[in-house]
Design a protein around this motif. Sequence first.
Motif, PDB file in Angstrom:
ATOM      1  N   MET A   1       0.935  -1.203  -0.167  1.00  0.00           N
ATOM      2  CA  MET A   1      -0.011  -0.026   0.026  1.00  0.00           C
ATOM      3  C   MET A   1       0.222   0.960   0.300  1.00  0.00           C
ATOM      4  O   MET A   1       2.031   1.152   0.988  1.00  0.00           O
ATOM      5  N   PRO A   2       0.206   2.084  -0.968  1.00  0.00           N
ATOM      6  CA  PRO A   2       1.454   3.061  -0.821  1.00  0.00           C
ATOM      7  C   PRO A   2       1.555   3.940   0.662  1.00  0.00           C
ATOM      8  O   PRO A   2       0.536   3.858   0.644  1.00  0.00           O
ATOM      9  N   ALA A   3       2.350   5.407   0.372  1.00  0.00           N
ATOM     10  CA  ALA A   3       3.000   5.892   1.804  1.00  0.00           C
ATOM     11  C   ALA A   3       1.027   7.069   1.346  1.00  0.00           C
ATOM     12  O   ALA A   3       1.177   7.213   0.345  1.00  0.00           O
ATOM     13  N   LEU A   4       0.578   7.369   2.121  1.00  0.00           N
ATOM     14  CA  LEU A   4      -0.395   8.369   2.251  1.00  0.00           C
ATOM     15  C   LEU A   4       0.462   9.849   1.830  1.00  0.00           C
ATOM     16  O   LEU A   4       1.180  10.099   2.715  1.00  0.00           O
ATOM     17  N   LYS A   5      -0.073  10.657   0.865  1.00  0.00           N
ATOM     18  CA  LYS A   5       0.554  11.729   0.722  1.00  0.00           C
ATOM     19  C   LYS A   5      -0.382  12.962   1.537  1.00  0.00           C
ATOM     20  O   LYS A   5      -1.206  13.384   1.694  1.00  0.00           O
ATOM     21  N   LYS A   6       0.981  13.370   2.376  1.00  0.00           N
ATOM     22  CA  LYS A   6      -0.172  14.460   3.104  1.00  0.00           C
ATOM     23  C   LYS A   6       0.318  16.152   3.484  1.00  0.00           C
ATOM     24  O   LYS A   6      -0.087  16.954   3.556  1.00  0.00           O
ATOM     25  N   GLN A   7       1.799  16.637   2.238  1.00  0.00           N
ATOM     26  CA  GLN A   7       2.445  17.461   1.894  1.00  0.00           C
ATOM     27  C   GLN A   7       1.443  17.958   0.132  1.00  0.00           C
ATOM     28  O   GLN A   7       1.166  17.184  -0.219  1.00  0.00           O
ATOM     29  N   ARG A   8       1.457  19.018   0.358  1.00  0.00           N
ATOM     30  CA  ARG A   8       1.059  20.349  -1.167  1.00  0.00           C
ATOM     31  C   ARG A   8       1.440  20.839  -1.447  1.00  0.00           C
ATOM     32  O   ARG A   8       1.859  21.934  -0.162  1.00  0.00           O
ATOM     33  N   ILE A   9       2.069  21.382  -2.445  1.00  0.00           N
ATOM     34  CA  ILE A   9       2.772  22.967  -2.706  1.00  0.00           C
ATOM     35  C   ILE A   9       1.488  23.565  -4.214  1.00  0.00           C
ATOM     36  O   ILE A   9       1.946  23.097  -4.176  1.00  0.00           O
ATOM     37  N   ASP A  10       1.362  24.294  -3.940  1.00  0.00           N
ATOM     38  CA  ASP A  10       0.582  24.829  -5.092  1.00  0.00           C
ATOM     39  C   ASP A  10       1.220  25.945  -5.705  1.00  0.00           C
ATOM     40  O   ASP A  10       2.438  26.840  -5.535  1.00  0.00           O
ATOM     41  N   LEU A  11       1.496  26.315  -7.024  1.00  0.00           N
ATOM     42  CA  LEU A  11       2.186  26.473  -7.886  1.00  0.00           C
ATOM     43  C   LEU A  11       1.138  27.424  -9.116  1.00  0.00           C
ATOM     44  O   LEU A  11       0.126  27.382  -9.452  1.00  0.00           O
ATOM     45  N   ARG A  12       1.336  28.658  -9.587  1.00  0.00           N
ATOM     46  CA  ARG A  12       1.225  29.236 -10.522  1.00  0.00           C
ATOM     47  C   ARG A  12       1.727  29.595 -11.578  1.00  0.00           C
ATOM     48  O   ARG A  12       2.725  29.749 -11.589  1.00  0.00           O
ATOM     49  N   LEU A  13       1.066  29.054 -12.884  1.00  0.00           N
ATOM     50  CA  LEU A  13       1.287  28.578 -13.153  1.00  0.00           C
ATOM     51  C   LEU A  13       1.219  29.735 -14.953  1.00  0.00           C
ATOM     52  O   LEU A  13      -0.417  29.779 -15.079  1.00  0.00           O
ATOM     53  N   THR A  14       1.933  30.583 -16.046  1.00  0.00           N
ATOM     54  CA  THR A  14       1.077  30.444 -17.161  1.00  0.00           C
ATOM     55  C   THR A  14       0.849  29.503 -17.805  1.00  0.00           C
ATOM     56  O   THR A  14       0.815  28.238 -17.776  1.00  0.00           O
ATOM     57  N   ASP A  15      -0.728  29.801 -18.717  1.00  0.00           N
ATOM     58  CA  ASP A  15      -0.731  28.948 -19.468  1.00  0.00           C
ATOM     59  C   ASP A  15      -0.353  27.664 -20.377  1.00  0.00           C
ATOM     60  O   ASP A  15      -0.347  26.614 -20.676  1.00  0.00           O
ATOM     61  N   ASP A  16       0.397  28.508 -20.852  1.00  0.00           N
ATOM     62  CA  ASP A  16       1.644  27.752 -21.431  1.00  0.00           C
ATOM     63  C   ASP A  16       2.749  26.988 -20.540  1.00  0.00           C
ATOM     64  O   ASP A  16       2.883  25.795 -21.564  1.00  0.00           O
ATOM     65  N   ASP A  17       3.056  27.406 -20.127  1.00  0.00           N
ATOM     66  CA  ASP A  17       3.670  26.114 -19.257  1.00  0.00           C
ATOM     67  C   ASP A  17       3.136  24.857 -18.675  1.00  0.00           C
ATOM     68  O   ASP A  17       3.452  24.176 -19.049  1.00  0.00           O
ATOM     69  N   LYS A  18       1.224  25.253 -18.023  1.00  0.00           N
ATOM     70  CA  LYS A  18       0.807  24.184 -18.045  1.00  0.00           C
ATOM     71  C   LYS A  18       0.610  23.250 -19.265  1.00  0.00           C
ATOM     72  O   LYS A  18       0.275  22.487 -18.910  1.00  0.00           O
ATOM     73  N   ARG A  19       0.077  23.609 -20.361  1.00  0.00           N
ATOM     74  CA  ARG A  19      -0.174  22.768 -21.342  1.00  0.00           C
ATOM     75  C   ARG A  19       1.692  22.144 -21.450  1.00  0.00           C
ATOM     76  O   ARG A  19       1.355  20.864 -21.690  1.00  0.00           O
ATOM     77  N   LEU A  20       2.466  22.658 -21.827  1.00  0.00           N
ATOM     78  CA  LEU A  20       3.493  22.321 -21.704  1.00  0.00           C
ATOM     79  C   LEU A  20       3.609  20.925 -20.350  1.00  0.00           C
ATOM     80  O   LEU A  20       4.240  19.470 -21.090  1.00  0.00           O
ATOM     81  N   ILE A  21       3.559  20.680 -19.208  1.00  0.00           N
ATOM     82  CA  ILE A  21       3.209  19.986 -18.411  1.00  0.00           C
ATOM     83  C   ILE A  21       2.852  18.947 -18.096  1.00  0.00           C
ATOM     84  O   ILE A  21       3.167  17.723 -18.023  1.00  0.00           O
ATOM     85  N   GLU A  22       1.488  19.539 -18.924  1.00  0.00           N
ATOM     86  CA  GLU A  22       0.889  18.390 -19.452  1.00  0.00           C
ATOM     87  C   GLU A  22       0.934  17.242 -20.579  1.00  0.00           C
ATOM     88  O   GLU A  22       0.595  16.395 -20.080  1.00  0.00           O
ATOM     89  N   GLU A  23       0.939  18.526 -21.309  1.00  0.00           N
ATOM     90  CA  GLU A  23       1.384  17.047 -22.532  1.00  0.00           C
ATOM     91  C   GLU A  23       2.903  16.150 -22.005  1.00  0.00           C
ATOM     92  O   GLU A  23       2.758  15.401 -23.051  1.00  0.00           O
ATOM     93  N   ALA A  24       3.904  16.990 -21.733  1.00  0.00           N
ATOM     94  CA  ALA A  24       4.593  16.602 -20.824  1.00  0.00           C
ATOM     95  C   ALA A  24       4.713  14.869 -20.223  1.00  0.00           C
ATOM     96  O   ALA A  24       5.107  13.799 -20.779  1.00  0.00           O
ATOM     97  N   ALA A  25       3.420  15.299 -19.108  1.00  0.00           N
ATOM     98  CA  ALA A  25       3.220  13.629 -18.510  1.00  0.00           C
ATOM     99  C   ALA A  25       2.727  13.265 -19.408  1.00  0.00           C
ATOM    100  O   ALA A  25       2.433  11.832 -18.519  1.00  0.00           O
ATOM    101  N   ALA A  26       2.068  13.380 -19.792  1.00  0.00           N
ATOM    102  CA  ALA A  26       1.054  12.152 -21.002  1.00  0.00           C
ATOM    103  C   ALA A  26       1.659  11.636 -21.566  1.00  0.00           C
ATOM    104  O   ALA A  26       1.953  10.907 -21.451  1.00  0.00           O
TER     105      ALA A  26
END
Length: 89
Positions: free
Chosen positions: A1-26
Amino acid sequence: MPALKKQRIDLRLTDDDKRLIEEAAAMSNQTITQFMVASASERAAQVIEQHRRLVLNEESWDLVMEALSNPPAPNARLKSAAKRLQNME
């Protein structure tokens, strides 16, 4: 069973950065979170390693080795600092 994630980091991204990250993740077959955590962790390890390691050229290495082999005699300031340290213990 994987460890529960307890920490969170919020980021502010440009639309271009978000699209780039989403594409790379996919393309990596990862969720955005998995991609971001893996990428950030890898980069963090690189930065830490760079700051922990000291790389010297040959001349600098020779100077360090010489200083270690033949240290200068302690001056008055060093003797005073050593005395203060002894008094603190």
